[in-house]
Design an enzyme around this catalytic site. Structure first.
Site, PDB file in Angstrom:
ATOM      1  N   HIS A 154      67.163  54.192  49.022  1.00 16.65           N
ATOM      2  CA  HIS A 154      67.840  53.360  48.018  1.00 16.65           C
ATOM      3  C   HIS A 154      69.218  53.879  47.603  1.00 16.65           C
ATOM      4  O   HIS A 154      69.584  53.839  46.429  1.00 16.65           O
ATOM      5  CB  HIS A 154      66.959  53.200  46.786  1.00 16.65           C
ATOM      6  CG  HIS A 154      65.701  52.438  47.022  1.00 16.65           C
ATOM      7  ND1 HIS A 154      65.606  51.409  47.932  1.00 16.65           N
ATOM      8  CD2 HIS A 154      64.459  52.556  46.453  1.00 16.65           C
ATOM      9  CE1 HIS A 154      64.368  50.918  47.919  1.00 16.65           C
ATOM     10  NE2 HIS A 154      63.656  51.597  47.045  1.00 16.65           N
ATOM     11  N   HIS A 228      65.100  45.538  42.604  1.00 17.80           N
ATOM     12  CA  HIS A 228      63.840  46.266  42.716  1.00 17.80           C
ATOM     13  C   HIS A 228      62.935  46.019  41.499  1.00 17.80           C
ATOM     14  O   HIS A 228      62.340  46.959  40.964  1.00 17.80           O
ATOM     15  CB  HIS A 228      64.120  47.761  42.866  1.00 17.80           C
ATOM     16  CG  HIS A 228      63.044  48.535  43.553  1.00 17.80           C
ATOM     17  ND1 HIS A 228      61.782  48.697  43.020  1.00 17.80           N
ATOM     18  CD2 HIS A 228      63.032  49.202  44.739  1.00 17.80           C
ATOM     19  CE1 HIS A 228      61.043  49.446  43.827  1.00 17.80           C
ATOM     20  NE2 HIS A 228      61.781  49.759  44.889  1.00 17.80           N
ATOM     21  N   GLU A 358      61.025  42.621  47.570  1.00 25.09           N
ATOM     22  CA  GLU A 358      62.457  42.898  47.653  1.00 25.09           C
ATOM     23  C   GLU A 358      63.048  42.225  48.890  1.00 25.09           C
ATOM     24  O   GLU A 358      62.770  42.625  50.006  1.00 25.09           O
ATOM     25  CB  GLU A 358      62.689  44.401  47.716  1.00 25.09           C
ATOM     26  CG  GLU A 358      62.033  45.188  46.587  1.00 25.09           C
ATOM     27  CD  GLU A 358      61.744  46.620  46.999  1.00 25.09           C
ATOM     28  OE1 GLU A 358      62.711  47.366  47.277  1.00 25.09           O
ATOM     29  OE2 GLU A 358      60.551  46.980  47.068  1.00 25.09           O
TER      30      GLU A 358
END
Length: 393
Positions: A154, A228, A358
């Site tokens: 991420h 997220h 996601e």
């Protein structure tokens, strides 16, 4: 007074009342309910957007909070730290609102990774995992921050979820929203190029939360943005999500190794616990998936904006559909929630208390030539759109 005069006076008073009444704040007649959809008119309040300070970082930087409200009872809160969806209130079939997103009541809860596993954050420069924390582009090997064992996750230690974005409110005839923008400088977390990023959240009067992304760069770089949010359609902290009914519009997924890195294979879901092509309870076969679901599903797509997933929570009647322009969706069942995080209203978040869907490109795409490319080059514009639509059953 003659009867004709009395009648004329009464007529004038009726006309005057008709001209005055529409401006009053009384309840209006409810519009016809769409076929198959219960009335979701809520309180009938006008669309609105409010701004306040949510808190301050240790260096004193203010973090703003925007509250978006539509006329049908849906309320979304967004903050400049991480361009984060802090909360999303949606009424149930009885009209009772509940916040369906996990998170925190105070900014401090979002500042520590131990208490914030990316709750509602915009994640990037590259969402999901990059193996060995590196990739090679145009003959140059770039080494990234390794914040997930040997891998990068991420965006690194300080990805887009952990910076303060610029923000401005948006008012449209049928929507309110916030436009966030951020400049990710060349070399940030190891990524090449100065990347200009814009994320726009819009709450519409059609009970949609639209998230659009746009970016440009001065040097070739991978990019893969997503939100997220952890959802629980029964309400945040209200038990696990194993009884939610899920459909994913995907006939294939990408298997992973022990470090959750895709092997490169694209495998059909038919006959496996990953088959959600028809509605199934999330918990129906989760015991057959080591640790729980944390997988990338290859969407059927084929349209500019296609249905990716649908989730139904029977007790509340809430239904959420996710539409996207992205080629994949990551389904995660909150496997690492372990009861050590206390969220909003003192709710303790335990394993499987939230799920993530996601929308994104495939994980580790910079290292997998057979996956759809995530490379953005100078002169090109990255664009992506995801829409969350809410109904009642």
């Amino acid at each position: 007074m003659k009867k004709t005069a009395i009648g004329f006076l009464a007529f004038v008073l009726i006309i005057a009342a008709g001209l005055i009444l529409p401006g009053c704040k009384g309840k209006k007649a409810a519009p016809p309910t769409p076929a198959g959809r219960p009335d979701q008119s809520g309180g009938g309040e006008p669309m609105d957007i409010q701004k306040e300070i949510f808190g301050r970082l240790p260096d004193g930087t203010a973090v703003d909070l925007f509250t978006l409200t539509n006329g049908k009872g849906i309320k979304a809160k967004l903050m400049t730290y991480g361009a984060t969806l802090v909360s999303l209130e949606v009424p149930d079939r009885s009209g009772r609102p509940a916040d369906i997103c996990l998170g925190h009541d105070r900014l401090e809860g979002y500042l520590d990774r131990k208490t914030n596993p990316y709750f509602g954050s915009t994640v990037g420069r590259v969402a999901n995992r990059i193996s060995n924390g590196q990739f090679t582009l145009d003959g140059v090997t770039y080494r990234l921050a390794k914040n997930d064992g040997r891998n990068s996750l991420h965006g690194g230690f300080k990805g887009f979820d952990a910076v303060v974005w610029n923000a401005e409110p948006i008012r449209e005839p049928a929507a309110v929203g916030v436009k966030f923008d951020y400049l990710s400088k060349d070399g940030e977390e190891g990524y090449p190029g100065n990347l200009k990023v814009t994320v726009v959240y819009l709450l519409t009067d059609q009970n949609e939360l639209k998230i659009s992304y746009e970016a440009s760069t001065d040097k070739a770089t991978p990019i893969n943005l997503t939100n997220h949010a952890y959802f629980n359609l029964a309400g945040q902290g209200e038990g696990d999500i194993l009884g939610h009914e899920l459909t994913i519009n995907a006939e294939a997924f990408t298997p992973v190794d022990a470090e959750l890195i895709p092997t490169g294979e694209i495998r059909p879901v038919a006959g496996t616990p990953w088959d959600f092509t028809s509605p199934k309870l999330i918990g129906a076969r989760i015991a057959d998936v080591p640790g729980g679901y944390d997988n990338n599903f290859v969407l059927r797509g084929g349209e500019p904006l296609a249905l990716a997933a649908r989730v139904h929570e029977r007790e509340s009647g809430r239904v959420m559909e996710i539409w996207t322009t992205e080629p994949a969706i990551q389904f995660y069942t909150g496997n690492f929630l372990d009861g050590t995080i206390t969220g909003k209203a003192g709710k303790v978040y335990r394993k499987h208390f939230g799920f993530c869907l996601e929308t994104q490109h495939f994980p580790d795409s910079p290292n997998k030539p057979n996956f759809p490319s995530t490379i953005l080059r100078p002169g090109e514009v990255y664009k992506s759109l995801t829409v969350h639509k809410f109904f009642l059953s």
